[in-house]
Scaffold this active site. Structure first.
Site, mmCIF file in Angstrom:
data_model
loop_
_atom_site.group_PDB
_atom_site.id
_atom_site.type_symbol
_atom_site.label_atom_id
_atom_site.label_comp_id
_atom_site.label_asym_id
_atom_site.label_seq_id
_atom_site.Cartn_x
_atom_site.Cartn_y
_atom_site.Cartn_z
ATOM 1 N N TYR A 112 20.433 -88.218 19.786
ATOM 2 C CA TYR A 112 20.835 -86.821 19.530
ATOM 3 C C TYR A 112 21.182 -86.129 20.854
ATOM 4 O O TYR A 112 22.205 -85.448 20.964
ATOM 5 C CB TYR A 112 19.689 -86.112 18.808
ATOM 6 C CG TYR A 112 19.910 -84.635 18.594
ATOM 7 C CD1 TYR A 112 20.920 -84.167 17.753
ATOM 8 C CD2 TYR A 112 19.086 -83.684 19.214
ATOM 9 C CE1 TYR A 112 21.120 -82.807 17.549
ATOM 10 C CE2 TYR A 112 19.269 -82.329 19.008
ATOM 11 C CZ TYR A 112 20.292 -81.891 18.177
ATOM 12 O OH TYR A 112 20.478 -80.545 17.971
ATOM 13 N N SER A 135 22.474 -77.968 22.253
ATOM 14 C CA SER A 135 21.015 -77.913 22.068
ATOM 15 C C SER A 135 20.409 -77.934 23.458
ATOM 16 O O SER A 135 21.061 -78.383 24.413
ATOM 17 C CB SER A 135 20.563 -79.162 21.297
ATOM 18 O OG SER A 135 19.163 -79.340 21.433
HETATM 19 P P1 NDP Z 1 20.645 -77.883 9.122
HETATM 20 O O1 NDP Z 1 20.349 -79.327 8.861
HETATM 21 O O2 NDP Z 1 19.730 -76.859 8.627
HETATM 22 O O3 NDP Z 1 22.120 -77.584 8.592
HETATM 23 C C1 NDP Z 1 23.152 -78.496 8.922
HETATM 24 C C2 NDP Z 1 24.449 -78.051 8.324
HETATM 25 O O4 NDP Z 1 25.460 -78.981 8.726
HETATM 26 C C3 NDP Z 1 24.441 -78.044 6.798
HETATM 27 O O5 NDP Z 1 25.200 -76.943 6.345
HETATM 28 C C4 NDP Z 1 25.171 -79.341 6.445
HETATM 29 O O6 NDP Z 1 25.900 -79.278 5.219
HETATM 30 C C5 NDP Z 1 26.158 -79.424 7.582
HETATM 31 N N1 NDP Z 1 26.711 -80.776 7.778
HETATM 32 C C6 NDP Z 1 26.046 -81.929 8.045
HETATM 33 N N2 NDP Z 1 26.946 -82.950 8.140
HETATM 34 C C7 NDP Z 1 28.167 -82.403 7.916
HETATM 35 C C8 NDP Z 1 29.489 -82.916 7.875
HETATM 36 N N3 NDP Z 1 29.751 -84.224 8.090
HETATM 37 N N4 NDP Z 1 30.515 -82.073 7.609
HETATM 38 C C9 NDP Z 1 30.291 -80.752 7.388
HETATM 39 N N5 NDP Z 1 29.057 -80.197 7.417
HETATM 40 C C10 NDP Z 1 28.012 -81.029 7.679
HETATM 41 O O7 NDP Z 1 20.833 -77.791 10.736
HETATM 42 P P2 NDP Z 1 20.435 -76.636 11.781
HETATM 43 O O8 NDP Z 1 20.802 -75.324 11.228
HETATM 44 O O9 NDP Z 1 19.062 -76.887 12.277
HETATM 45 O O10 NDP Z 1 21.402 -77.016 12.996
HETATM 46 C C11 NDP Z 1 22.715 -76.476 13.117
HETATM 47 C C12 NDP Z 1 23.296 -76.892 14.460
HETATM 48 O O11 NDP Z 1 22.459 -76.401 15.514
HETATM 49 C C13 NDP Z 1 23.383 -78.406 14.662
HETATM 50 O O12 NDP Z 1 24.548 -78.717 15.385
HETATM 51 C C14 NDP Z 1 22.142 -78.717 15.461
HETATM 52 O O13 NDP Z 1 22.281 -79.897 16.205
HETATM 53 C C15 NDP Z 1 22.048 -77.486 16.341
HETATM 54 N N6 NDP Z 1 20.701 -77.210 16.862
HETATM 55 C C16 NDP Z 1 19.652 -76.927 16.016
HETATM 56 C C17 NDP Z 1 18.400 -76.655 16.543
HETATM 57 C C18 NDP Z 1 17.226 -76.309 15.682
HETATM 58 O O14 NDP Z 1 16.092 -76.232 16.224
HETATM 59 N N7 NDP Z 1 17.396 -76.064 14.389
HETATM 60 C C19 NDP Z 1 18.148 -76.671 18.003
HETATM 61 C C20 NDP Z 1 19.322 -76.998 18.771
HETATM 62 C C21 NDP Z 1 20.530 -77.239 18.213
HETATM 63 P P3 NDP Z 1 25.278 -79.842 3.827
HETATM 64 O O15 NDP Z 1 23.989 -79.108 3.653
HETATM 65 O O16 NDP Z 1 26.313 -79.502 2.824
HETATM 66 O O17 NDP Z 1 25.067 -81.301 4.031
#
Ligand code: NDP
Length: 249
Positions: free
Chosen positions: A155, A142
């Protein structure tokens, strides 16, 4: 040209948001894809249905990336379905924005277990499955990984750890043909950011004011960089973190 024809990819946390976008883009580039999720079975099935329409080979596997037994099963099911592994995208991640003094021990463990232990466990399994050609690992960091955010210290610390793992593992695994890179997205629209209440009108205006290209990112913006890092087009790139955020820092 399909950059990823014949390749097999696991995308963790692909039931929604950026992970779903990456799974679709890898599939569109020709890869077979394992759509991992933790709890959103319906979301994973929606992604699978879209991939089926596009005529891609894909399976969904429930597994928590912070549970070693689950991770072992995720990779065993991948091997059973596709017989090989070329690409691992460590996208699963959780975040909560709150003042430093409110951070609880439970929240510390939730964020570090998912965001840091998760990629360690998955990569340990991936190493066993990558063939003699090696593999490409893409970790989701991020902007917060290099610029710690007020009210997002915990985070930010997890993502700084992801960037450190990325650089260190690229050095340790390079001789085996395994490339390890990270993408640091800027402010990106996703179910997670929506659920955390980060996409209110005022927040969006603020994020856009910090972004030279003048809009929020979409999962597709991040996915395009993932396809590049997964493919041989980036064969000479490892240990890097690429910011994908419309110029935001
Ligand atoms: P979302 O919350 O929209 O999606 C998160 C995903 O991770 C879901 O599919 C969820 O599955 C899954 N997940 C959570 N915990 C687990 C676990 N223990 N095992 C397996 N899967 C898990 O997140 P984003 O799309 O926003 O973010 C995706 C990545 O990008 C993250 O690493 C985030 O830190 C990073 N990021 C996002 C930004 C943003 O602005 N959106 C900016 C910078 C980085 P389920 O739904 O089944 O729980």
């Amino acid at each position: 040209m399909n950059l990823l024809t014949g390749k097999v990819a696991i995308v963790t946390g692909a039931s929604k948001g950026i992970g779903a976008g990456i799974a679709k883009a890898l599939a569109a580039a020709g890869a077979s894809v394992v759509v991992n999720y933790a709890s959103s079975r319906a979301g994973a099935e929606r992604v699978l249905a879209e991939l089926a329409v596009a005529d891609c080979k894909a399976i969904a596997v429930q597994a928590s990336v912070s549970d070693p037994k689950d991770v072992e099963r995720l990779f065993a099911e991948t091997k059973a379905a596709f017989g090989r592994l070329d690409i691992l995208v460590n996208n699963a991640g959780v975040f909560r924005f709150e003042p430093f003094e409110d951070i609880s021990v439970d929240e510390f463990h939730r964020e570090f277990s998912t965001n840091v232990l998760g990629p360690i466990l998955t990569l340990q399994e991936a190493i066993k499955q990558f063939g003699f050609e090696g593999g490409s690992v893409i970790n989701l960091s991020s902007l917060a990984g290099s610029h710690s955010l007020p009210n997002g210290i915990l985070y930010s610390a997890t993502k700084a750890a992801v960037e450190s793992l990325t650089q260190g593992l690229s050095a340790e695994l390079g001789a085996r043909g395994i490339r390890v890179n990270a993408i640091a997205p800027g402010y990106t629209r996703s179910e997670g950011t929506e659920a955390e209440g980060l996409l209110g009108e005022e927040n969006i205006k603020h994020y856009i004011s910090l972004t030279p290209l003048g809009r929020l990112g979409e999962p597709e913006d991040i996915a395009a960089a993932a396809v590049f890092l997964a493919s041989d087009a980036s064969a000479w790139i490892t240990g890097e973190t690429i910011r994908v955020g419309g110029g935001a820092r």
